[in-house]
Design an enzyme around this catalytic site. Structure first.
Site, PDB file in Angstrom:
ATOM      1  N   ARG A   1      -1.394  -8.173 -21.516  1.00 48.43           N
ATOM      2  CA  ARG A   1      -2.227  -7.879 -22.682  1.00 48.43           C
ATOM      3  C   ARG A   1      -1.608  -6.823 -23.591  1.00 48.43           C
ATOM      4  O   ARG A   1      -2.041  -6.650 -24.727  1.00 48.43           O
ATOM      5  CB  ARG A   1      -3.624  -7.442 -22.228  1.00 48.43           C
ATOM      6  CG  ARG A   1      -3.647  -6.111 -21.495  1.00 48.43           C
ATOM      7  CD  ARG A   1      -4.992  -5.860 -20.822  1.00 48.43           C
ATOM      8  NE  ARG A   1      -6.080  -5.878 -21.783  1.00 48.43           N
ATOM      9  CZ  ARG A   1      -6.431  -4.831 -22.524  1.00 48.43           C
ATOM     10  NH1 ARG A   1      -5.763  -3.706 -22.421  1.00 48.43           N
ATOM     11  NH2 ARG A   1      -7.440  -4.910 -23.354  1.00 48.43           N
TER      12      ARG A   1
ATOM     13  N   ASP B   1      -8.501   1.386 -25.211  1.00 45.20           N
ATOM     14  CA  ASP B   1      -9.053   1.127 -23.890  1.00 45.20           C
ATOM     15  C   ASP B   1      -9.075   2.377 -23.033  1.00 45.20           C
ATOM     16  O   ASP B   1      -8.406   3.369 -23.315  1.00 45.20           O
ATOM     17  CB  ASP B   1      -8.232   0.052 -23.168  1.00 45.20           C
ATOM     18  CG  ASP B   1      -8.376  -1.302 -23.823  1.00 45.20           C
ATOM     19  OD1 ASP B   1      -9.441  -1.564 -24.396  1.00 45.20           O
ATOM     20  OD2 ASP B   1      -7.419  -2.091 -23.771  1.00 45.20           O
TER      21      ASP B   1
ATOM     22  N   GLU C   1       1.739  -9.391   8.211  1.00 46.70           N
ATOM     23  CA  GLU C   1       2.045  -7.975   8.376  1.00 46.70           C
ATOM     24  C   GLU C   1       3.049  -7.482   7.340  1.00 46.70           C
ATOM     25  O   GLU C   1       3.621  -6.400   7.479  1.00 46.70           O
ATOM     26  CB  GLU C   1       2.590  -7.706   9.791  1.00 46.70           C
ATOM     27  CG  GLU C   1       1.580  -7.939  10.894  1.00 46.70           C
ATOM     28  CD  GLU C   1       0.323  -7.099  10.710  1.00 46.70           C
ATOM     29  OE1 GLU C   1       0.461  -5.866  10.517  1.00 46.70           O
ATOM     30  OE2 GLU C   1      -0.792  -7.659  10.749  1.00 46.70           O
TER      31      GLU C   1
ATOM     32  N   PRO D   1       0.812  -1.222   0.000  1.00 41.68           N
ATOM     33  CA  PRO D   1       0.000   0.000   0.000  1.00 41.68           C
ATOM     34  C   PRO D   1       0.847   1.275   0.000  1.00 41.68           C
ATOM     35  O   PRO D   1       0.350   2.346  -0.356  1.00 41.68           O
ATOM     36  CB  PRO D   1      -0.806  -0.116   1.305  1.00 41.68           C
ATOM     37  CG  PRO D   1      -0.839  -1.572   1.614  1.00 41.68           C
ATOM     38  CD  PRO D   1       0.470  -2.112   1.137  1.00 41.68           C
TER      39      PRO D   1
END
Length: 279
Positions: free
Chosen positions: A154, A169, A117, A90
């Site tokens: 992709r 896209d 953790e 994060p």
């Protein structure tokens, strides 16, 4: 070939993404390689223990740096030298389409997928990049790794059936994608826009661009400043309620100047004086 190596405690979570659908077919054709490395294989003890309690106390367990280092060393020796060693956390930079396009140019990407953790903080010295999918916390890095795998794979030549597909896209053009339609042409009172059925490719292209602008303005206006807007886009945005001042803030080009109709040159008959004589 682009090689993905995933260092994880749960390789079975990533196996379906590597074996099925487009990624699986690309592996069969030799366009991609996906290697799943079980961190427990490098635990260095008979109990296959890879984690320990945190120094200073606290809840949860922390994955040992020496385990990560051994697994990483093995992954590096098993293939070409990695272009990037990526920690999914994060605290990392936001993973975007632009990052995916950059990673798609590499030959070997190694990912560290944490659990519990996370990794011992000294593991950060072993990586070249930290990535995050967004401001939320998951139970492990495997789901995030699967997202990165699909987003990057992709973009490799030959992986998708249509080479130009990914260029249209969402985010590739700087805008959200335009709406798509297929059969049936009518469904519960909702029809396919007539422009898509008319065969005018220029009109279809303009309609799609305008729809992408409208969707982006309504849902993600923060994308517009970096979307590479054209004068025609500025004209379309003005019709959608955007002010000239806002376009200036976005550094968008001015819309095309309206065409001035040229006055028709008078013909010789127009120039001839009218015959006012009576018969």
């Amino acid at each position: 070939m682009l090689t993905f190596s995933f260092l994880t405690l749960f390789p079975e979570l990533l196996a379906p993404f590597a074996q099925e659908a487009i990624v699986g077919k690309a592996r069969e054709r030799g366009l991609l390689d996906v290697r799943l490395v079980n961190l427990r294989d490098y635990a260095g003890n008979k109990h296959l223990k890879v984690d320990d309690t945190p120094y200073g106390g606290g809840a949860g367990m922390v994955i040992r740096v020496d385990v990560a280092a051994r697994a990483l060393g093995a992954a590096c020796q098993a293939g070409p030298p990695p272009d990037e060693v990526i920690l999914l956390t994060p605290a990392g930079e936001r993973f975007t389409q632009q990052v995916a396009e950059e990673l798609a140019t590499k030959q070997h990407l190694v990912f560290l997928c944490g659990r519990y953790e996370g990794f011992d903080a000294r593991t950060e010295g072993l990586v070249t990049r930290e990535l995050s999918l967004g401001d939320f916390v998951m139970m492990g890095g495997e789901a995030a790794a699967a997202c990165v795998l699909e987003a990057v794979a992709r973009l490799r030549p030959g992986v998708l059936g249509d080479e130009a597909s990914h260029q249209q896209d969402s985010f590739s053009s700087g805008l959200l994608d335009y709406p798509e339609y297929t059969r049936p042409p009518e469904w519960e009172g909702q029809g396919v826009p007539e422009v898509l059925r008319g065969g005018n490719h220029a009109a279809v292209a303009r309609w799609r661009r305008d729809q992408a602008l409208e969707r982006t303005l309504r849902r993600r206006p923060d994308l517009l400043p970096a979307a590479g807007l054209t004068p025609q886009d500025s004209a379309a945005l003005l019709t959608l309620g955007v002010t000239p001042e806002q376009l200036s803030i976005w550094d968008a080009p001015p819309p095309p100047a309206p065409k001035v109709r040229r006055k028709k040159k008078p013909s010789a008959e127009d120039k001839a004086p009218a015959d006012t004589s009576s018969e």
